[in-house]
Design a protein around this motif. Structure first.
Motif, PDB file in Angstrom:
ATOM      1  N   ARG A 186      -5.514  -4.417   4.528  1.00 46.67           N
ATOM      2  CA  ARG A 186      -5.201  -5.392   3.479  1.00 46.67           C
ATOM      3  C   ARG A 186      -4.547  -4.715   2.276  1.00 46.67           C
ATOM      4  O   ARG A 186      -3.583  -5.227   1.707  1.00 46.67           O
ATOM      5  CB  ARG A 186      -6.479  -6.114   3.041  1.00 46.67           C
ATOM      6  N   LEU A 187      -5.063  -3.537   1.907  1.00 43.31           N
ATOM      7  CA  LEU A 187      -4.486  -2.825   0.767  1.00 43.31           C
ATOM      8  C   LEU A 187      -3.084  -2.321   1.099  1.00 43.31           C
ATOM      9  O   LEU A 187      -2.182  -2.368   0.245  1.00 43.31           O
ATOM     10  CB  LEU A 187      -5.391  -1.661   0.359  1.00 43.31           C
ATOM     11  N   SER A 188      -2.884  -1.864   2.316  1.00 44.79           N
ATOM     12  CA  SER A 188      -1.547  -1.418   2.734  1.00 44.79           C
ATOM     13  C   SER A 188      -0.547  -2.552   2.640  1.00 44.79           C
ATOM     14  O   SER A 188       0.599  -2.364   2.195  1.00 44.79           O
ATOM     15  CB  SER A 188      -1.597  -0.888   4.172  1.00 44.79           C
ATOM     16  N   LEU A 189      -0.964  -3.744   3.039  1.00 44.83           N
ATOM     17  CA  LEU A 189      -0.084  -4.907   2.948  1.00 44.83           C
ATOM     18  C   LEU A 189       0.239  -5.218   1.488  1.00 44.83           C
ATOM     19  O   LEU A 189       1.396  -5.499   1.143  1.00 44.83           O
ATOM     20  CB  LEU A 189      -0.740  -6.112   3.613  1.00 44.83           C
ATOM     21  N   ALA A 190      -0.769  -5.138   0.622  1.00 44.56           N
ATOM     22  CA  ALA A 190      -0.546  -5.393  -0.807  1.00 44.56           C
ATOM     23  C   ALA A 190       0.447  -4.399  -1.397  1.00 44.56           C
ATOM     24  O   ALA A 190       1.315  -4.770  -2.192  1.00 44.56           O
ATOM     25  CB  ALA A 190      -1.872  -5.330  -1.560  1.00 44.56           C
ATOM     26  N   CYS A 191       0.328  -3.130  -1.004  1.00 46.63           N
ATOM     27  CA  CYS A 191       1.252  -2.101  -1.504  1.00 46.63           C
ATOM     28  C   CYS A 191       2.679  -2.363  -1.035  1.00 46.63           C
ATOM     29  O   CYS A 191       3.641  -2.137  -1.782  1.00 46.63           O
ATOM     30  CB  CYS A 191       0.788  -0.717  -1.043  1.00 46.63           C
ATOM     31  N   ALA A 192       2.834  -2.846   0.193  1.00 45.90           N
ATOM     32  CA  ALA A 192       4.168  -3.101   0.738  1.00 45.90           C
ATOM     33  C   ALA A 192       4.843  -4.288   0.069  1.00 45.90           C
ATOM     34  O   ALA A 192       6.072  -4.391   0.068  1.00 45.90           O
ATOM     35  CB  ALA A 192       4.075  -3.337   2.247  1.00 45.90           C
ATOM     36  N   LEU A 193       4.035  -5.180  -0.527  1.00 46.49           N
ATOM     37  CA  LEU A 193       4.585  -6.416  -1.089  1.00 46.49           C
ATOM     38  C   LEU A 193       4.577  -6.454  -2.607  1.00 46.49           C
ATOM     39  O   LEU A 193       5.034  -7.430  -3.207  1.00 46.49           O
ATOM     40  CB  LEU A 193       3.783  -7.616  -0.564  1.00 46.49           C
ATOM     41  N   ALA A 215      -8.247   1.781  -5.157  1.00 47.08           N
ATOM     42  CA  ALA A 215      -7.278   0.777  -4.711  1.00 47.08           C
ATOM     43  C   ALA A 215      -6.226   0.537  -5.789  1.00 47.08           C
ATOM     44  O   ALA A 215      -5.031   0.469  -5.498  1.00 47.08           O
ATOM     45  CB  ALA A 215      -8.004  -0.527  -4.375  1.00 47.08           C
ATOM     46  N   GLN A 216      -6.665   0.425  -7.028  1.00 49.92           N
ATOM     47  CA  GLN A 216      -5.729   0.188  -8.127  1.00 49.92           C
ATOM     48  C   GLN A 216      -4.784   1.367  -8.316  1.00 49.92           C
ATOM     49  O   GLN A 216      -3.585   1.173  -8.563  1.00 49.92           O
ATOM     50  CB  GLN A 216      -6.486  -0.087  -9.424  1.00 49.92           C
ATOM     51  N   GLU A 217      -5.291   2.581  -8.192  1.00 54.17           N
ATOM     52  CA  GLU A 217      -4.440   3.767  -8.355  1.00 54.17           C
ATOM     53  C   GLU A 217      -3.394   3.843  -7.250  1.00 54.17           C
ATOM     54  O   GLU A 217      -2.251   4.253  -7.497  1.00 54.17           O
ATOM     55  CB  GLU A 217      -5.303   5.022  -8.386  1.00 54.17           C
ATOM     56  N   ASN A 218      -3.766   3.457  -6.041  1.00 55.83           N
ATOM     57  CA  ASN A 218      -2.783   3.394  -4.963  1.00 55.83           C
ATOM     58  C   ASN A 218      -1.708   2.371  -5.283  1.00 55.83           C
ATOM     59  O   ASN A 218      -0.513   2.630  -5.091  1.00 55.83           O
ATOM     60  CB  ASN A 218      -3.468   3.032  -3.635  1.00 55.83           C
ATOM     61  N   MET A 219      -2.114   1.222  -5.784  1.00 55.93           N
ATOM     62  CA  MET A 219      -1.152   0.182  -6.152  1.00 55.93           C
ATOM     63  C   MET A 219      -0.236   0.665  -7.275  1.00 55.93           C
ATOM     64  O   MET A 219       0.972   0.416  -7.252  1.00 55.93           O
ATOM     65  CB  MET A 219      -1.892  -1.076  -6.584  1.00 55.93           C
ATOM     66  N   GLN A 220      -0.793   1.379  -8.239  1.00 56.91           N
ATOM     67  CA  GLN A 220       0.011   1.901  -9.346  1.00 56.91           C
ATOM     68  C   GLN A 220       1.044   2.898  -8.838  1.00 56.91           C
ATOM     69  O   GLN A 220       2.185   2.923  -9.324  1.00 56.91           O
ATOM     70  CB  GLN A 220      -0.898   2.566 -10.376  1.00 56.91           C
ATOM     71  N   PHE A 221       0.659   3.699  -7.858  1.00 55.70           N
ATOM     72  CA  PHE A 221       1.579   4.672  -7.278  1.00 55.70           C
ATOM     73  C   PHE A 221       2.792   3.973  -6.678  1.00 55.70           C
ATOM     74  O   PHE A 221       3.942   4.354  -6.931  1.00 55.70           O
ATOM     75  CB  PHE A 221       0.862   5.502  -6.214  1.00 55.70           C
ATOM     76  N   PHE A 222       2.547   2.915  -5.908  1.00 50.35           N
ATOM     77  CA  PHE A 222       3.659   2.189  -5.286  1.00 50.35           C
ATOM     78  C   PHE A 222       4.477   1.444  -6.330  1.00 50.35           C
ATOM     79  O   PHE A 222       5.703   1.345  -6.210  1.00 50.35           O
ATOM     80  CB  PHE A 222       3.132   1.240  -4.209  1.00 50.35           C
ATOM     81  N   CYS A 223       3.829   0.929  -7.364  1.00 54.36           N
ATOM     82  CA  CYS A 223       4.565   0.278  -8.450  1.00 54.36           C
ATOM     83  C   CYS A 223       5.505   1.264  -9.140  1.00 54.36           C
ATOM     84  O   CYS A 223       6.647   0.933  -9.469  1.00 54.36           O
ATOM     85  CB  CYS A 223       3.587  -0.299  -9.472  1.00 54.36           C
ATOM     86  N   ASP A 224       5.019   2.478  -9.363  1.00 57.67           N
ATOM     87  CA  ASP A 224       5.844   3.505 -10.005  1.00 57.67           C
ATOM     88  C   ASP A 224       7.075   3.825  -9.160  1.00 57.67           C
ATOM     89  O   ASP A 224       8.177   4.010  -9.693  1.00 57.67           O
ATOM     90  CB  ASP A 224       5.030   4.779 -10.242  1.00 57.67           C
ATOM     91  N   ILE A 225       6.890   3.875  -7.847  1.00 56.19           N
ATOM     92  CA  ILE A 225       8.012   4.153  -6.948  1.00 56.19           C
ATOM     93  C   ILE A 225       9.101   3.092  -7.106  1.00 56.19           C
ATOM     94  O   ILE A 225      10.300   3.400  -7.131  1.00 56.19           O
ATOM     95  CB  ILE A 225       7.534   4.209  -5.482  1.00 56.19           C
ATOM     96  N   TYR A 226       8.672   1.833  -7.237  1.00 58.24           N
ATOM     97  CA  TYR A 226       9.628   0.730  -7.298  1.00 58.24           C
ATOM     98  C   TYR A 226      10.015   0.346  -8.721  1.00 58.24           C
ATOM     99  O   TYR A 226      10.697  -0.662  -8.934  1.00 58.24           O
ATOM    100  CB  TYR A 226       9.059  -0.490  -6.566  1.00 58.24           C
ATOM    101  N   THR A 276     -13.755   4.936   0.972  1.00 59.77           N
ATOM    102  CA  THR A 276     -14.975   4.193   1.295  1.00 59.77           C
ATOM    103  C   THR A 276     -14.670   2.856   1.971  1.00 59.77           C
ATOM    104  O   THR A 276     -15.592   2.133   2.350  1.00 59.77           O
ATOM    105  CB  THR A 276     -15.809   3.929   0.019  1.00 59.77           C
ATOM    106  N   PHE A 277     -13.393   2.514   2.132  1.00 60.69           N
ATOM    107  CA  PHE A 277     -13.008   1.222   2.685  1.00 60.69           C
ATOM    108  C   PHE A 277     -13.128   1.205   4.206  1.00 60.69           C
ATOM    109  O   PHE A 277     -12.954   2.238   4.874  1.00 60.69           O
ATOM    110  CB  PHE A 277     -11.565   0.880   2.317  1.00 60.69           C
ATOM    111  N   SER A 278     -13.366   0.014   4.744  1.00 58.00           N
ATOM    112  CA  SER A 278     -13.309  -0.179   6.189  1.00 58.00           C
ATOM    113  C   SER A 278     -11.846  -0.204   6.634  1.00 58.00           C
ATOM    114  O   SER A 278     -10.931  -0.275   5.802  1.00 58.00           O
ATOM    115  CB  SER A 278     -13.982  -1.503   6.564  1.00 58.00           C
ATOM    116  N   GLY A 279     -11.634  -0.166   7.958  1.00 53.97           N
ATOM    117  CA  GLY A 279     -10.268  -0.209   8.473  1.00 53.97           C
ATOM    118  C   GLY A 279      -9.538  -1.470   8.062  1.00 53.97           C
ATOM    119  O   GLY A 279      -8.359  -1.430   7.693  1.00 53.97           O
ATOM    120  N   ARG A 294     -12.725  -4.866  -5.637  1.00 52.88           N
ATOM    121  CA  ARG A 294     -12.815  -3.457  -5.205  1.00 52.88           C
ATOM    122  C   ARG A 294     -11.691  -2.613  -5.798  1.00 52.88           C
ATOM    123  O   ARG A 294     -11.411  -1.524  -5.304  1.00 52.88           O
ATOM    124  CB  ARG A 294     -12.770  -3.372  -3.674  1.00 52.88           C
ATOM    125  N   ALA A 295     -11.067  -3.100  -6.848  1.00 53.83           N
ATOM    126  CA  ALA A 295      -9.933  -2.393  -7.444  1.00 53.83           C
ATOM    127  C   ALA A 295     -10.285  -0.984  -7.868  1.00 53.83           C
ATOM    128  O   ALA A 295      -9.468  -0.058  -7.758  1.00 53.83           O
ATOM    129  CB  ALA A 295      -9.394  -3.183  -8.636  1.00 53.83           C
TER     130      ALA A 295
END
Length: 260
Positions: free
Chosen positions: A157-164, A108-119, A149-152, A142-143
């Motif tokens: 929730r993680l997708s929303l966090a990445c968008a914001l 989850a954290q690596e996904n967030m870092q990816f979006f942070c890098d983009i912006y 391994t995440f549920s739908g 769950r970072a």
């Protein structure tokens, strides 16, 4: 009245009416299928504007044109006073797709870092924003977990966090509550209202008509055309119906009568 001589209350009212997005005579066709048909609407700053309609009503295509992923065949889109094609707009927008855009083999954290890098978020600012957003969507514990391994609901929730994560002024959410449980749906909408209070404008598509009441205003769509656009209470009053489902059917029948 000149803005220089307006009263504080008049200034507040003027700012409340300030358009974030202006769509004029927008059209999009795929082959012989006209997906968006002469669409005109205005989204105000700091509101949650709901695109309401069944599957195939043009909601996703409209959002993709607003984001810039799909070019309209006709009409125009203005965002924050700029043409949609202006490169300055991208950094001020957040976009959550209907299908997950996450990397399931990353944490989850690596996904967030990816979006942070983009912006362009780096260093301490990046760490603080990732921590804040994972806390907001209740995924801080769950970072370090692999997203596969995440549920739908957790992925939503993680997708929303990445968008914001980059604090966008305009957020576009395409069916963000599909496949999530009622409790999570409620928490999403509570959060959207909080974002509005912070000045964030949200455009959200949904075919859940019970979610319509949580929006500031609505655009009812059918076959790519706008049936009606107004506050939920006003649409119910104009239709003389008690539920948004019945109101939608009322405006759809009026459109059929006009076209007949």
């Amino acid at each position: 009245m000149s803005e220089i001589h307006e009263s504080p209350q008049e200034r507040i009212e003027r700012e409340a009416e300030k358009p974030m997005v202006v769509i004029e005579h927008l059209g999009k066709q795929f082959g012989k299928l006209r997906v968006v048909d002469d669409l005109t609407m205005t989204i105000r700053e700091g509101e949650t504007f709901g695109l309401i309609g069944p599957n195939g009503s043009g909601k996703t295509t409209l959002i993709r044109m607003l984001v810039g992923l799909t070019r309209p065949d006709s009409g125009s889109i203005t965002i924050m006073g700029l043409r949609q094609s202006d490169a300055r707009i991208a950094a001020t927008m957040g976009y959550m797709t209907q299908s997950s855009a996450l990397y399931t083999d990353l944490t989850a954290q690596e996904n967030m870092q990816f979006f942070c890098d983009i912006y362009g978020l780096r260093g301490r600012e990046q760490r603080l924003r990732i921590h804040e957003m994972l806390e907001r969507v209740d995924l801080a514990d769950r970072a370090a977990s692999i997203v596969g391994t995440f549920s739908g609901g957790m992925k939503q929730r993680l997708s929303l966090a990445c968008a914001l994560v980059h604090k966008p002024r305009l957020v576009l959410l395409d069916e963000p509550t599909v496949g999530v449980d009622p409790e999570l749906r409620r928490s999403f909408w509570d959060y959207f209202a909080q974002l509005n209070q912070e000045g964030v404008t949200i455009i959200v598509s949904t075919h859940h008509l019970d979610e319509a009441a949580r929006c500031t205003r609505l655009g009812l769509l059918r076959f790519g055309r706008l049936l009606a656009q107004d506050e939920p209470e006003t649409l119910l009053r104009l239709s003389g119906k008690a539920t948004m489902e019945d109101a939608f059917l009322y405006f759809a029948s009026r459109q059929q009568e006009v076209q007949a």
